[in-house]
Scaffold this motif. Structure first.
Motif, PDB file in Angstrom:
ATOM      1  N   THR A 163       0.848  -1.196   0.000  1.00  0.00           N
ATOM      2  CA  THR A 163       0.000   0.000   0.000  1.00  0.00           C
ATOM      3  C   THR A 163       0.876   1.235   0.000  1.00  0.00           C
ATOM      4  N   THR A 164       0.244   2.412   0.009  1.00  0.00           N
ATOM      5  CA  THR A 164       0.997   3.671   0.021  1.00  0.00           C
ATOM      6  C   THR A 164       1.220   4.219   1.422  1.00  0.00           C
ATOM      7  N   VAL A 165       0.786   3.487   2.460  1.00  0.00           N
ATOM      8  CA  VAL A 165       1.076   3.922   3.820  1.00  0.00           C
ATOM      9  C   VAL A 165       2.563   3.739   4.096  1.00  0.00           C
ATOM     10  N   HIS A 166       3.030   4.412   5.131  1.00  0.00           N
ATOM     11  CA  HIS A 166       4.459   4.337   5.457  1.00  0.00           C
ATOM     12  C   HIS A 166       4.731   3.040   6.213  1.00  0.00           C
ATOM     13  N   ARG A 167       5.387   2.112   5.572  1.00  0.00           N
ATOM     14  CA  ARG A 167       5.820   0.866   6.183  1.00  0.00           C
ATOM     15  C   ARG A 167       7.259   0.601   5.752  1.00  0.00           C
ATOM     16  N   MET A 168       8.011  -0.084   6.605  1.00  0.00           N
ATOM     17  CA  MET A 168       9.347  -0.524   6.207  1.00  0.00           C
ATOM     18  C   MET A 168       9.216  -1.405   4.964  1.00  0.00           C
ATOM     19  N   PRO A 169      10.108  -1.289   3.983  1.00  0.00           N
ATOM     20  CA  PRO A 169       9.934  -2.000   2.719  1.00  0.00           C
ATOM     21  C   PRO A 169      10.281  -3.486   2.761  1.00  0.00           C
TER      22      PRO A 169
END
Length: 221
Positions: A163-169
């Protein structure tokens, strides 16, 4: 891994601002523990203490554990402001007495083992580590649940990476509820919930996005 996810990393993160999290208890924790009888609770990765303080206001005797001494000092101060002292004995948000019900402990969660079969509730909310460390930690948390007690683990589902939320890749930092349930011996555990639970969040530009939480709730037989 120890450098990125250990004490120094978290002390730096918590020390960079006055508050990293909202100060509110996690909604899934509230929903899934509301009907449980209060007892001894272990809150792993307790951070600034919102979950532990809420549980204490519901009558639980809570041990909050975290990597970060900075976070634990902030949690203790917020608990004091909420009533964890002899003079002011009520949480103004809930009216529940919390004085004397909170203990804060600092441990390296990649190595520390809580006492076995000692807690009526063990909760880990959004505790994300590489799988090599997470697997052992979650097994030790399961061992800490007393017979008849509850294990509650909530985290960002691995699907959130896309998704476009901020998460570690790195997908290895995330998990699914099914994965967590599969690690529990069903001869010892009753799986109450193992699901992907959607909710709406905002991405960094303010767009509403559907994300998913991995929710595991299990009762030790």
């Amino acid at each position: 891994m120890s450098e990125e996810f250990g004490q120094e990393y978290w002390d730096t993160r918590y020390g960079s601002r006055d508050g990293v999290w909202s100060g509110l208890a996690n909604p899934v924790l509230m929903t899934e523990t509301l009907a449980l009888p209060a007892g001894r609770a272990l809150d792993i990765g307790c951070g600034e203490g919102a979950d532990a303080i809420w549980l204490a206001s519901r009558g639980w005797q809570v041990t909050g554990v975290d990597f970060s001494g900075v976070a634990l000092a902030r949690a203790a101060e917020r608990a004091r402001q909420a009533g964890d002292d002899p003079v002011s004995a009520h949480d103004p948000a809930t009216g529940g007495t919390i004085a004397g019900r909170l203990t804060w402990e600092q441990h390296d969660l990649t190595e520390w083992a809580p006492p076995a079969a000692s807690f009526d509730l063990v909760t880990a909310q959004f505790m994300h580590l590489p799988s090599s460390a997470r697997t052992g930690l979650f097994a030790r948390l399961a061992d800490a649940v007393a017979p008849g007690g509850t294990l509650l683990i909530v985290g960002h589902d691995v699907s959130d990476v896309h998704t476009t939320v901020h998460r570690m890749p790195d997908p290895d930092l995330f998990f699914t509820a099914r994965e967590l349930a599969a690690a529990l011996d069903t001869r010892r555990w009753q799986i109450e919930i193992a699901e992907t639970r959607p909710r709406v969040a905002q991405d960094p530009v303010g767009t509403a996005v559907t994300v998913a939480d991995a929710v595991l709730k299990a009762t030790r037989r």
